[in-house]
Design a protein around this motif. Structure first.
Motif: not given
Length: 118
Positions: A104-108
């Motif tokens: 759920s990470c926006p960077l990943l």
């Protein structure tokens, strides 16, 4: 006229004329330079080339081999996510939470950010 006897102060190179310059072998117009020098012409993989990947999220677990020592773990990400756990049960929960954060990470996963806004 006679030549002076050689002395210790005059090097023998001064008494002899300098050698003529030698021609340099240059490759012909159609011949590649690498073949003339014995160097392979094929392009090889450069191991130092940057492929753009960077570490974003880390999970550090300290679990000593002795069952009497309490394990600990730390999970952090450059987006600001940071958690710590001490004890077997909480370390296992942190490992699961780290896996969920990676999905759920926006960077990943920049595509998941756009889906949530739509």
């Amino acid at each position: 006229m006679t030549t002076p006897p050689p002395t210790k102060s005059l090097p023998t190179s001064m008494l002899q004329p300098p050698a003529a310059p030698q021609p340099v072998d240059t490759p012909a117009a159609d011949e590649p330079k690498g073949a003339a020098e014995g160097v392979p012409i094929a392009v090889r993989f450069d191991p130092r080339r940057d492929d753009g990947r960077r570490p974003v999220a880390w999970l550090h677990i300290t679990a000593p081999p002795s069952w009497s020592v309490t394990p600990s773990a730390r999970s952090w990400c450059i987006c600001g996510y940071e958690r710590q756990a001490i004890g077997r049960a909480t370390v296992l929960q942190l490992i699961a939470a780290h896996g969920e954060h990676r999905t759920s990470c926006p960077l990943l996963n920049p595509a998941s950010e756009g889906r949530a806004a739509a």
